[in-house]
Design a protein around this motif. Structure first.
Motif, PDB file in Angstrom:
ATOM      1  N   VAL A  21       1.300  -5.046   0.727  1.00 59.35           N
ATOM      2  CA  VAL A  21      -0.093  -4.675   1.004  1.00 59.35           C
ATOM      3  C   VAL A  21      -0.172  -3.846   2.281  1.00 59.35           C
ATOM      4  O   VAL A  21      -0.880  -2.838   2.342  1.00 59.35           O
ATOM      5  N   ARG A  22       0.544  -4.260   3.331  1.00 60.01           N
ATOM      6  CA  ARG A  22       0.540  -3.477   4.586  1.00 60.01           C
ATOM      7  C   ARG A  22       1.080  -2.074   4.362  1.00 60.01           C
ATOM      8  O   ARG A  22       0.537  -1.107   4.890  1.00 60.01           O
ATOM      9  N   ARG A  23       2.140  -1.953   3.579  1.00 62.28           N
ATOM     10  CA  ARG A  23       2.697  -0.624   3.309  1.00 62.28           C
ATOM     11  C   ARG A  23       1.724   0.241   2.522  1.00 62.28           C
ATOM     12  O   ARG A  23       1.599   1.437   2.773  1.00 62.28           O
ATOM     13  N   ARG A  25      -1.500   0.040   2.638  1.00 61.60           N
ATOM     14  CA  ARG A  25      -2.546   0.456   3.575  1.00 61.60           C
ATOM     15  C   ARG A  25      -2.078   1.616   4.436  1.00 61.60           C
ATOM     16  O   ARG A  25      -2.845   2.526   4.730  1.00 61.60           O
ATOM     17  N   LEU A  26      -0.817   1.584   4.853  1.00 55.08           N
ATOM     18  CA  LEU A  26      -0.284   2.691   5.651  1.00 55.08           C
ATOM     19  C   LEU A  26      -0.267   3.984   4.850  1.00 55.08           C
ATOM     20  O   LEU A  26      -0.614   5.049   5.361  1.00 55.08           O
ATOM     21  N   ASN A  28      -2.191   4.712   2.313  1.00 56.49           N
ATOM     22  CA  ASN A  28      -3.580   5.117   2.122  1.00 56.49           C
ATOM     23  C   ASN A  28      -4.134   5.770   3.379  1.00 56.49           C
ATOM     24  O   ASN A  28      -4.820   6.794   3.311  1.00 56.49           O
ATOM     25  N   SER A  29      -3.847   5.200   4.544  1.00 55.91           N
ATOM     26  CA  SER A  29      -4.370   5.791   5.776  1.00 55.91           C
ATOM     27  C   SER A  29      -3.742   7.151   6.038  1.00 55.91           C
ATOM     28  O   SER A  29      -4.413   8.069   6.497  1.00 55.91           O
ATOM     29  N   ARG A  32      -5.513   9.624   3.808  1.00 51.77           N
ATOM     30  CA  ARG A  32      -6.851   9.938   4.314  1.00 51.77           C
ATOM     31  C   ARG A  32      -6.770  10.899   5.499  1.00 51.77           C
ATOM     32  O   ARG A  32      -7.560  11.830   5.612  1.00 51.77           O
ATOM     33  N   TRP A  74     -10.367   4.137   9.531  1.00 52.64           N
ATOM     34  CA  TRP A  74      -8.943   3.852   9.351  1.00 52.64           C
ATOM     35  C   TRP A  74      -8.174   4.082  10.644  1.00 52.64           C
ATOM     36  O   TRP A  74      -7.077   3.584  10.815  1.00 52.64           O
TER      37      TRP A  74
END
Length: 110
Positions: A21-23, A25-26, A28-29, A32, A74
């Protein structure tokens, strides 16, 4: 109440699931940030892209770009120039006529 085998496996794999999940999010950020970065550069260099006249190419430093990008939840502490540098390094843009340009070509340093 009996738990299913799938729930038990998820609970046991919680540590690795959290890492995944953390990866995500990284990733995705980063996507963005890249999107905001490309939009800003294309807006800033629109005159050059329309005319092809190198005199209409505005100098853009990483610090200036980082300061001009809109606030993004983010990146609550702002965007540092090293992140922009990593995106800029190898980011090809494909234009409607099929021409491929590197993003770095549109960001000459001041």
């Amino acid at each position: 109440m009996r738990r299913s085998a799938a729930c038990l496996r998820l609970r046991d794999a919680g540590g690795s699931l959290g890492r995944v999940v953390r990866r995500l999010r990284l990733v995705n950020s980063r996507n963005r940030l890249a999107h905001s970065f490309v939009r800003f550069v294309l807006r800033t260099q629109a005159g050059y892209l329309e005319s092809g006249d190198p005199l209409r190419l505005h100098p853009l430093s990483h610090l200036r770009i980082a300061g001009k990008l809109p606030f993004n939840p983010w990146f609550p502490r702002g965007i540092d120039s090293s992140r922009l540098s990593r995106i800029l390094r190898h980011f090809p843009l494909v234009f409607p006529e099929g021409k491929v340009r590197e993003l770095s070509d549109l960001c000459p340093n001041s």
